[in-house]
Design a protein around this motif. Structure first.
Motif, PDB file in Angstrom:
ATOM      1  N   LYS A  79       0.476  -0.915   0.006  1.00  0.00           N
ATOM      2  CA  LYS A  79       0.161  -0.270   0.174  1.00  0.00           C
ATOM      3  C   LYS A  79       0.982   1.564   0.292  1.00  0.00           C
ATOM      4  CE  LYS A  79      -3.749  -1.792   2.999  1.00  0.00           C
ATOM      5  NZ  LYS A  79      -4.893  -1.704   3.207  1.00  0.00           N
ATOM      6  N   PRO A  80       0.574   2.610  -1.090  1.00  0.00           N
ATOM      7  CA  PRO A  80       1.135   4.070  -0.679  1.00  0.00           C
ATOM      8  C   PRO A  80       1.126   4.333   0.513  1.00  0.00           C
ATOM      9  CG  PRO A  80      -0.433   4.196  -1.961  1.00  0.00           C
ATOM     10  CD  PRO A  80      -0.556   2.563  -1.669  1.00  0.00           C
ATOM     11  N   ALA A  81       2.753   4.864   0.869  1.00  0.00           N
ATOM     12  CA  ALA A  81       2.544   5.101   2.063  1.00  0.00           C
ATOM     13  C   ALA A  81       2.137   5.954   2.781  1.00  0.00           C
ATOM     14  CB  ALA A  81       4.648   5.936   2.999  1.00  0.00           C
ATOM     15  N   ARG A  82       0.867   6.254   3.401  1.00  0.00           N
ATOM     16  CA  ARG A  82       0.168   7.430   3.662  1.00  0.00           C
ATOM     17  C   ARG A  82       1.306   8.622   5.091  1.00  0.00           C
ATOM     18  NH1 ARG A  82      -5.407   7.951   7.055  1.00  0.00           N
ATOM     19  NH2 ARG A  82      -5.759  10.079   7.180  1.00  0.00           N
ATOM     20  N   ARG A  83       1.414  10.191   4.437  1.00  0.00           N
ATOM     21  CA  ARG A  83       1.841  10.933   4.343  1.00  0.00           C
ATOM     22  C   ARG A  83       1.207  11.095   6.336  1.00  0.00           C
ATOM     23  NH1 ARG A  83       3.913  15.760   2.027  1.00  0.00           N
ATOM     24  NH2 ARG A  83       5.700  14.667  -0.159  1.00  0.00           N
ATOM     25  N   ARG A  84       2.278  11.259   7.715  1.00  0.00           N
ATOM     26  CA  ARG A  84       1.449  11.898   8.213  1.00  0.00           C
ATOM     27  C   ARG A  84       1.111  13.601   8.541  1.00  0.00           C
ATOM     28  NH1 ARG A  84       4.142  10.213  13.456  1.00  0.00           N
ATOM     29  NH2 ARG A  84       2.739  11.423  14.386  1.00  0.00           N
ATOM     30  N   ARG A  85       0.445  13.870   9.112  1.00  0.00           N
ATOM     31  CA  ARG A  85      -0.046  15.163   9.227  1.00  0.00           C
ATOM     32  C   ARG A  85       1.221  15.565  10.359  1.00  0.00           C
ATOM     33  NH1 ARG A  85      -5.128  18.041   9.463  1.00  0.00           N
ATOM     34  NH2 ARG A  85      -4.163  19.980   8.831  1.00  0.00           N
ATOM     35  N   LEU A  86       1.518  17.061   9.900  1.00  0.00           N
ATOM     36  CA  LEU A  86       2.882  17.706  10.710  1.00  0.00           C
ATOM     37  C   LEU A  86       1.673  18.295  11.858  1.00  0.00           C
ATOM     38  CD1 LEU A  86       5.528  17.889  11.397  1.00  0.00           C
ATOM     39  CD2 LEU A  86       5.512  20.226  10.270  1.00  0.00           C
ATOM     40  N   ALA A  87       2.120  17.187  13.135  1.00  0.00           N
ATOM     41  CA  ALA A  87       1.292  18.383  14.535  1.00  0.00           C
ATOM     42  C   ALA A  87       1.830  19.774  14.731  1.00  0.00           C
ATOM     43  CB  ALA A  87       1.306  18.061  15.610  1.00  0.00           C
ATOM     44  N   LEU A  88       1.111  20.880  15.027  1.00  0.00           N
ATOM     45  CA  LEU A  88       2.351  22.010  14.688  1.00  0.00           C
ATOM     46  C   LEU A  88       1.715  22.662  16.533  1.00  0.00           C
ATOM     47  CD1 LEU A  88       1.038  24.139  11.972  1.00  0.00           C
ATOM     48  CD2 LEU A  88       3.294  23.111  11.781  1.00  0.00           C
ATOM     49  N   THR A  89       1.261  22.006  16.812  1.00  0.00           N
ATOM     50  CA  THR A  89       0.547  22.435  18.304  1.00  0.00           C
ATOM     51  C   THR A  89       2.047  22.311  19.442  1.00  0.00           C
ATOM     52  OG1 THR A  89      -1.494  20.977  18.199  1.00  0.00           O
ATOM     53  CG2 THR A  89      -0.982  21.447  20.717  1.00  0.00           C
ATOM     54  N   SER A  90       2.849  21.296  18.719  1.00  0.00           N
ATOM     55  CA  SER A  90       4.329  21.232  20.155  1.00  0.00           C
ATOM     56  C   SER A  90       5.167  21.940  19.595  1.00  0.00           C
ATOM     57  CB  SER A  90       5.018  20.060  19.503  1.00  0.00           C
ATOM     58  OG  SER A  90       5.283  19.487  18.750  1.00  0.00           O
ATOM     59  N   LEU A  91       4.684  22.654  18.326  1.00  0.00           N
ATOM     60  CA  LEU A  91       5.579  24.196  18.360  1.00  0.00           C
ATOM     61  C   LEU A  91       5.183  25.504  18.539  1.00  0.00           C
ATOM     62  CD1 LEU A  91       8.281  24.485  16.001  1.00  0.00           C
ATOM     63  CD2 LEU A  91       6.390  24.940  14.220  1.00  0.00           C
ATOM     64  N   ILE A  92       3.967  25.215  18.898  1.00  0.00           N
ATOM     65  CA  ILE A  92       3.714  26.685  19.201  1.00  0.00           C
ATOM     66  C   ILE A  92       4.050  26.892  20.491  1.00  0.00           C
ATOM     67  CG2 ILE A  92       1.062  28.087  19.442  1.00  0.00           C
ATOM     68  CD1 ILE A  92       0.112  27.068  16.536  1.00  0.00           C
ATOM     69  N   ASP A  93       3.491  25.670  21.407  1.00  0.00           N
ATOM     70  CA  ASP A  93       3.881  25.338  22.614  1.00  0.00           C
ATOM     71  C   ASP A  93       5.915  25.899  22.450  1.00  0.00           C
ATOM     72  OD1 ASP A  93       1.641  24.883  23.081  1.00  0.00           O
ATOM     73  OD2 ASP A  93       1.873  22.796  23.343  1.00  0.00           O
ATOM     74  N   VAL A  94       6.275  24.957  22.401  1.00  0.00           N
ATOM     75  CA  VAL A  94       8.026  25.489  22.265  1.00  0.00           C
ATOM     76  C   VAL A  94       8.696  27.520  21.643  1.00  0.00           C
ATOM     77  CG1 VAL A  94       9.864  25.085  21.412  1.00  0.00           C
ATOM     78  CG2 VAL A  94       9.044  23.585  21.608  1.00  0.00           C
ATOM     79  N   ILE A  95       7.509  27.763  20.803  1.00  0.00           N
ATOM     80  CA  ILE A  95       7.707  29.088  20.217  1.00  0.00           C
ATOM     81  C   ILE A  95       7.193  30.253  21.534  1.00  0.00           C
ATOM     82  CG2 ILE A  95       7.355  31.010  18.980  1.00  0.00           C
ATOM     83  CD1 ILE A  95       7.148  29.424  16.959  1.00  0.00           C
TER      84      ILE A  95
END
Length: 122
Positions: A3-19
């Motif tokens: 099966k074609p590999a499904r891309r995972r969506r990038l979670a921006l919540t942790s990036l916003i927390d770090v910023i």
């Protein structure tokens, strides 16, 4: 068949927390103070003292302060100079720090109308 590999969506919540944490850190570690200023004016060559006022000679050394050859404390300097726009010539001894000179200039600024000239070393 794979099966074609499904891309995972990038979670921006942790990036916003770090910023947000970085922003909070830099805001709390910064200082928002205003630095004090000491005004200095350069006198022209051969400038004479204004009026008939006799100038005071102030010798600044790392150990103490002499006003016209008499030891004086930095706190008592204002009362010794008088109230009528004194002319003060400041001579620096060897090894006087810039902080010590700044402390003296701040103390002299409290005297109304004072004219300060810092003599250069010869």
């Amino acid at each position: 068949m794979r099966k074609p590999a499904r891309r995972r969506r990038l979670a921006l919540t942790s990036l916003i927390d770090v910023i947000f944490l970085l922003l909070l850190f830099f805001m709390l570690s910064s200082t928002f103070t205003r630095f004090a200023e000491v005004e200095l004016a350069a006198d022209g060559a051969g400038g004479a003292a204004s009026g008939a006022a006799k100038p005071f000679f102030l010798r600044l050394s790392p150990a103490g302060l002499d006003l016209n050859g008499t030891p004086v404390a930095l706190d008592a300097l204002k009362s010794r100079l008088g109230e009528e726009a004194p002319v003060v010539l400041v001579s620096l001894a060897e090894a006087v720090t810039a902080q010590r000179l700044t402390d003296l200039l701040v103390a002299l600024r409290a005297v109304p109308g004072v004219q300060v000239t810092v003599l250069e070393r010869s």
